[in-house]
Design a protein around this motif. Structure first.
Motif, PDB file in Angstrom:
ATOM      1  N   ILE A 204      -2.664  13.319 -11.182  1.00  0.00           N
ATOM      2  CA  ILE A 204      -2.740  12.483  -9.997  1.00  0.00           C
ATOM      3  C   ILE A 204      -3.261  11.099 -10.371  1.00  0.00           C
ATOM      4  O   ILE A 204      -4.075  10.965 -11.291  1.00  0.00           O
ATOM      5  N   GLY A 205      -2.788  10.082  -9.675  1.00  0.00           N
ATOM      6  CA  GLY A 205      -3.277   8.734  -9.890  1.00  0.00           C
ATOM      7  C   GLY A 205      -4.146   8.283  -8.731  1.00  0.00           C
ATOM      8  O   GLY A 205      -4.044   8.802  -7.613  1.00  0.00           O
ATOM      9  N   PHE A 206      -5.007   7.314  -8.998  1.00  0.00           N
ATOM     10  CA  PHE A 206      -5.842   6.685  -7.966  1.00  0.00           C
ATOM     11  C   PHE A 206      -5.714   5.183  -8.136  1.00  0.00           C
ATOM     12  O   PHE A 206      -5.642   4.683  -9.256  1.00  0.00           O
ATOM     13  N   TRP A 207      -5.693   4.466  -7.005  1.00  0.00           N
ATOM     14  CA  TRP A 207      -5.517   3.028  -7.048  1.00  0.00           C
ATOM     15  C   TRP A 207      -6.505   2.380  -6.079  1.00  0.00           C
ATOM     16  O   TRP A 207      -6.550   2.739  -4.900  1.00  0.00           O
ATOM     17  N   GLU A 208      -7.269   1.440  -6.609  1.00  0.00           N
ATOM     18  CA  GLU A 208      -8.069   0.568  -5.753  1.00  0.00           C
ATOM     19  C   GLU A 208      -7.256  -0.703  -5.598  1.00  0.00           C
ATOM     20  O   GLU A 208      -7.293  -1.580  -6.467  1.00  0.00           O
ATOM     21  N   PRO A 209      -6.473  -0.804  -4.529  1.00  0.00           N
ATOM     22  CA  PRO A 209      -5.501  -1.902  -4.433  1.00  0.00           C
ATOM     23  C   PRO A 209      -6.149  -3.244  -4.146  1.00  0.00           C
ATOM     24  O   PRO A 209      -7.161  -3.334  -3.446  1.00  0.00           O
ATOM     25  N   GLY A 210      -5.542  -4.273  -4.720  1.00  0.00           N
ATOM     26  CA  GLY A 210      -5.954  -5.627  -4.400  1.00  0.00           C
ATOM     27  C   GLY A 210      -5.156  -6.120  -3.202  1.00  0.00           C
ATOM     28  O   GLY A 210      -3.964  -5.833  -3.079  1.00  0.00           O
ATOM     29  N   PRO A 211      -5.773  -6.829  -2.278  1.00  0.00           N
ATOM     30  CA  PRO A 211      -5.062  -7.294  -1.087  1.00  0.00           C
ATOM     31  C   PRO A 211      -4.137  -8.462  -1.407  1.00  0.00           C
ATOM     32  O   PRO A 211      -4.445  -9.242  -2.308  1.00  0.00           O
ATOM     33  N   PRO A 212      -3.034  -8.624  -0.656  1.00  0.00           N
ATOM     34  CA  PRO A 212      -2.553  -7.635   0.324  1.00  0.00           C
ATOM     35  C   PRO A 212      -1.784  -6.514  -0.382  1.00  0.00           C
ATOM     36  O   PRO A 212      -1.197  -6.740  -1.439  1.00  0.00           O
TER      37      PRO A 212
END
Length: 279
Positions: free
Chosen positions: A121-129
């Motif tokens: 599984i992957g996890f992402w702390e997305p940058g906006p937007p």
């Protein structure tokens, strides 16, 4: 995640796929879903490709062929509010970090790991937007963890994100839970049983919505015409009419028409999902 979708940890926030032939993969998904592409022009980005459907991002495609010792597969990413904290909790509850956490310039931070049952599984702390179109034809509508230890998977992911989990099977012959947290339900877990070949590892099966005017059966025909293969031919469930297929590189995924639903016999989900994979 779209502009009107609130961000919360545990949300399905991205998907991408590896390939042995990126150009052929792009042609395959363009023919199947009508995707168009935005290829990263930065040489350091490896040609990573963003797939668009209706002008909105729906997936990523590798820009370079996968290495010989690496699997070809679709990967799901869950949203994280703090990738370092997610990595700590992930390992605390028995997960194994495979890659990261690492920053992706301009896009946030990423982590990839294997849960205690073996599902990657992957996890992402997305940058906006951050935009990610879901539920419409040609986009992700459902993501299902197929595992040999459903109880352990439920406990692990509940500890990570506090999912509310609901058993929709009988818990014995059909052990199938749905997971939700503050938004529409898109995640589920299926315990594999004796209908499945024992050498099939835990894995996430990503379901893509098809245009109801084409239907699952019509989409399956397109898969074959475009050089893919069918793992399980269309069958009816309470979630919709589903088929499991693979692209020309071998990445497995599912097609679903959610407008065609039935009240199934109690064993339909587990039996249909496993019977041909074990054959």
């Amino acid at each position: 995640m779209t502009e009107d979708t609130p961000f919360f940890p545990g949300l399905a926030c991205w998907i991408d796929v590896s390939s042995i032939d990126p150009a052929r993969s792009r042609d395959f998904y363009a023919g199947l879903f009508g995707w168009t592409y935005d290829i990263d022009p930065d040489p350091g980005g490896g040609g990573y490709t963003t797939a668009l459907c209706g002008g909105q991002p729906v997936a990523g495609l590798a820009g370079v062929p996968v290495e010989a010792d690496q699997p070809v597969a679709w990967r799901l990413y869950l949203a994280s509010a703090n990738i370092i904290h997610t990595a700590d909790v992930f390992t605390q509850w028995g997960g194994q970090v495979l890659y990261g956490p690492v920053a992706a310039p301009g896009q946030g931070s990423v982590l990839i790991g294997a849960d205690p049952t073996g599902g990657v599984i992957g996890f992402w702390e997305p940058g906006p937007p951050w935009l990610f179109r879901t539920t419409d034809p040609g986009s992700l509508i459902w993501a299902e963890l197929n595992t040999w230890d459903g109880e352990a998977a439920d406990e692990f992911y509940a500890n990570l994100f506090g999912y509310q989990q609901h058993q929709i099977g009988d818990g014995r012959y059909v052990d199938y839970t749905t997971w939700s947290r503050g938004g529409p339900t898109m995640l589920a877990r299926l315990q594999m049983n004796e209908d499945w070949a024992r050498d099939i590892p835990a894995h996430w099966m990503l379901h893509f919505a098809v245009d109801p005017q084409i239907g699952t059966d019509g989409a399956v025909n397109r898969v074959l015409d475009l050089g893919g293969r069918v793992e399980i031919y269309p069958y009816d469930t309470e979630l919709g009419r589903i088929a499991r297929v693979a692209d020309p590189s071998g990445a497995n995924f599912a097609l679903i028409d959610p407008t065609v639903r039935v009240m199934p016999p109690p064993t339909s989900i587990a039996e249909e999902a496993g019977k041909e994979l074990s054959g």
